[in-house]
Design an enzyme around this catalytic site. Structure first.
Site, PDB file in Angstrom:
ATOM      1  CD  GLU A   1      44.904  67.597  28.457  1.00 51.79           C
ATOM      2  OE1 GLU A   1      45.905  68.209  28.030  1.00 51.79           O
ATOM      3  OE2 GLU A   1      44.870  67.031  29.559  1.00 51.79           O
TER       4      GLU A   1
ATOM      5  CE  LYS B   1      52.121  72.655  31.042  1.00 52.79           C
ATOM      6  NZ  LYS B   1      52.735  72.383  32.358  1.00 52.79           N
TER       7      LYS B   1
ATOM      8  CB  VAL C   1      42.919  71.494  31.620  1.00 52.23           C
ATOM      9  CG1 VAL C   1      41.517  71.821  32.133  1.00 52.23           C
ATOM     10  CG2 VAL C   1      43.170  69.992  31.646  1.00 52.23           C
TER      11      VAL C   1
ATOM     12  CG  ASP D   1      53.435  76.314  39.993  1.00 55.26           C
ATOM     13  OD1 ASP D   1      52.468  76.495  39.224  1.00 55.26           O
ATOM     14  OD2 ASP D   1      54.412  75.602  39.690  1.00 55.26           O
TER      15      ASP D   1
ATOM     16  CB  SER E   1      47.250  74.760  37.170  1.00 55.11           C
ATOM     17  OG  SER E   1      46.878  74.593  35.822  1.00 55.11           O
ATOM     18  CB  ALA E   2      46.335  79.090  33.749  1.00 53.92           C
ATOM     19  CG  ASP E   3      44.697  73.346  33.973  1.00 47.73           C
ATOM     20  OD1 ASP E   3      45.066  74.010  32.987  1.00 47.73           O
ATOM     21  OD2 ASP E   3      45.048  72.164  34.185  1.00 47.73           O
TER      22      ASP E   3
ATOM     23  CE  LYS F   1      49.036  61.979  37.130  1.00 45.76           C
ATOM     24  NZ  LYS F   1      49.266  62.692  35.875  1.00 45.76           N
TER      25      LYS F   1
END
Ligand code: PSU
Ligand code: MN
Length: 311
Positions: A29, A90, A110, A140, A142-144, A161
C-alpha cells in the site's frame, strides 16, 4: 493477473514481466508512504520493503494513484515523487473515483489497495497495520474492514494499533467473515506490542500452512481476505505500558482539537510517534520490513500451488 482491467490502470514493466513468467507478486500500500511516516523515512521504507520482497523471491507491486491513474508497481522515480510531493491525498475506496476524475495523486489505503489487488488478481499484500473501529467513535469504522470482507487476498499485517478499539475491530472482522490467523502466535498483535489480550481464530507456523487456509477458503467460494497477523519483531516491540500513556494523550488531543474522519489515523500516528520520542517509529519500520519478508515467503509458497481458485 486478468486482462479485465479498464483504462486507468498502469502496470510497471517489472510487474508485466513477473506476470508473464508467473512469478509471485506482493502488493504494497502507499498511504503509509504519503501519510503514515515522516520524510525521509517514508521513501527509505518504501525502497527497503520492495528490496526485501525481491530478496525473498517475489516481485513488489506498490499500488498508488498518480495523476489520476491507478499504478500497479512504481519505478524508483515514481516512488520518490510520491514520497516527496506535498499535495498527495489519502485515497480510500470512497476517494478513488474522485481522484481519478480530478487527475489527483495519492496513497492508497489498505482498503483501496485491496480493491485494486483483487481486480489485478494479486493474492498477497503486505502492510503495517489495518484500520479499524475508532475508540469513542463507534461509527468511525475504517473501510479497510468492509473491503477485507470482499477481497480474496491474503493480507500480512501486525494486527491493528491500540489507538483503535481492538475488541470492536475483532468483532467487525468476524462479521465480515475474515479469518484472523496468527503467524507463530496465539494472540492478536497490537502493532507496536506483541500482545493485546485478544485471540486469533487459528495459528500457523509456516507460510505453507497459511497458504492452505487461504486456498481452502477461496476454493470453497469464500471471497473475503485472510488476515495473517504477525507480531512485531521481539527486539523492536514496545511494552504495553510504554504505549498506553502516549496513546491516551494522543486520543485526548484528537478530541480536544476536533480531529475526525480521515484525519484521525494520520494525526494519532504522528502524535504517538512524537510522544514516544521516535521509539514507535523505529518499531513501525521494523515490523513493516518483517511483514514484507513474510508476505514474500507466503507469495512464493502460493506460487507452488497450481490451482489458486476461480479468481
Ligand atoms: N495504520 C498504521 N499506519 C498507516 C495506516 C494505518 O499503522 O499508515 C493507514 C493505512 O493505509 C490504513 C489507513 O489503510 O491508515 C486507515 O485509515 P482510516 O482509519 O481513515 O480508514
Ligand atoms: Mn475513519
Amino acid at each position: 493477473m486478468t486482462s479485465r482491467l479498464p483504462h486507468p490502470y498502469v502496470f510497471s514493466k517489472q510487474i508485466v514481466q513477473a506476470n508473464q513468467f508467473g512469478a509471485p507478486i506482493v502488493a504494497l500500500e502507499s498511504t503509509v508512504i504519503t501519510h503514515g511516516l515522516p520524510r525521509p523515512d517514508n521513501l527509505q521504507l518504501a525502497v527497503d520493503m520492495e528490496n526485501i520482497v525481491r530478496e525473498h523471491g517475489a516481485t513488489p507491486a506498490t499500488i498508488a494513484i498518480l495523476d489520476g491513474e491507478i499504478h500497479i508497481g512504481l519505478s524508483e522515480e515514481e516512488l520518490s515523487t510520491l514520497a516527496n510531493r506535498e499535495d498527495t491525498r489519502k485515497i480510500s475506496v470512497r476517494d478513488l473515483g474522485i481522484a481519478l476524475a480530478g487527475g489527483l495523486s495519492g496513497g492508497t489505503t489498505v482498503a483501496s489497495t485491496l480493491l485494486v489487488s483483487a481486480l489485478a488478481n494479486i493474492k498477497v499484500f503486505a502492510t503495517g497495520g489495518i484500520g479499524g473501529v475508532h475508540q469513542g467513535a463507534p461509527f468511525d469504522i475504517s473501510a479497510d474492514l468492509t473491503q477485507l470482507g470482499k477481497s480474496p487476498v491474503l493480507v500480512v499485517c501486525a494486527g491493528a494499533k491500540a489507538i483503535l478499539d481492538l475488541p470492536a475491530t475483532r468483532e467487525v472482522l468476524e462479521t465480515q467473515g475474515v479469518p484472523v490467523i496468527g503467524y507463530q502466535t496465539d494472540e492478536f498483535p497490537a502493532f507496536y506490542t506483541r500482545s493485546s489480550g485478544l485471540g486469533v481464530d487459528a495459528r500457523v507456523d509456516t507460510p505453507e500452512e497459511a497458504v492452505k487456509i487461504a486456498i481452502e477458503s477461496w476454493e470453497a467460494g469464500i471471497s473475503s481476505a485472510i488476515l495473517l497477523v504477525v507480531p512485531p519483531p521481539e527486539e523492536s516491540a514496545l511494552s504495553p505500558d510504554e504505549m498506553e500513556s502516549a496513546i491516551r494523550t494522543a486520543l485526548q488531543e484528537a478530541e480536544s482539537t476536533a480531529i475526525h474522519g480521515a484525519e484521525t489515523t494520520p494525526f494519532l500516528l504522528k502524535r504517538v510517534s512524537e510522544l514516544t520520542g521516535g521509539e514507535s517509529l523505529r518499531s513501525n519500520l521494523a515490523l513493516l520490513k518483517n511483514n514484507a519478508r513474510i508476505a514474500a515467503q507466503v507469495s512464493a509458497a502460493m506460487g507452488g500451488i497450481e490451482k489458486i481458485g476461480p479468481f
